[in-house]
Write an enzyme that holds these catalytic residues in place. Structure first.
Site, PDB file in Angstrom:
ATOM      1  N   ARG A  51       0.825  -1.209   0.000  1.00  0.00           N
ATOM      2  CA  ARG A  51       0.000   0.000   0.000  1.00  0.00           C
ATOM      3  C   ARG A  51       0.859   1.258   0.000  1.00  0.00           C
ATOM      4  NH1 ARG A  51      -1.487   3.543   3.515  1.00  0.00           N
ATOM      5  NH2 ARG A  51      -0.768   2.335   5.277  1.00  0.00           N
ATOM      6  N   ASN A  69      -6.018  -6.064   0.411  1.00  0.00           N
ATOM      7  CA  ASN A  69      -5.690  -7.481   0.506  1.00  0.00           C
ATOM      8  C   ASN A  69      -6.943  -8.298   0.236  1.00  0.00           C
ATOM      9  OD1 ASN A  69      -3.022  -7.110   1.255  1.00  0.00           O
ATOM     10  ND2 ASN A  69      -3.449  -7.202   3.429  1.00  0.00           N
TER      11      ASN A  69
END
Length: 95
Positions: A51, A69
């Site tokens: 991220r 995820n």
């Protein structure tokens, strides 16, 4: 310098990419065509700062989107912006 997108990962379930602290409208303000790409990254991609890497690259290039995820151990996301910038993000990240 660009690192492969698969060389990073997400800790948050879904994080918006805030580019240049101006958001989607600023990234989309262009006279050229816009592009949106959905992606899924396989391999060892969770737990390796995906991220943060993705946000940083998106901010540098000038695109917006999200990453998260999955329960399958992959990472999915979306990149949006001017076509040339989205293509640069995809090229940089190896998608």
């Amino acid at each position: 310098m660009c690192l492969p997108l698969a060389a990073a990962a997400v800790a948050a379930p879904r994080a918006l990419l805030r580019l240049l602290n101006r958001g989607l409208a600023a990234a989309m303000s262009t006279a050229g065509p816009l592009k949106s790409v959905d992606y899924e990254v396989f391999g060892r991609v969770q737990g390796v700062c995906f991220r943060m890497y993705t946000e940083d690259e998106a901010r540098k290039i000038g695109v917006v989107g999200w990453v998260k995820n999955t329960s399958k151990g992959t990472v999915t996301g979306q990149v949006q912006g001017p076509e040339d910038k989205v293509n640069s993000m995809l090229e940089c990240s190896g998608l």
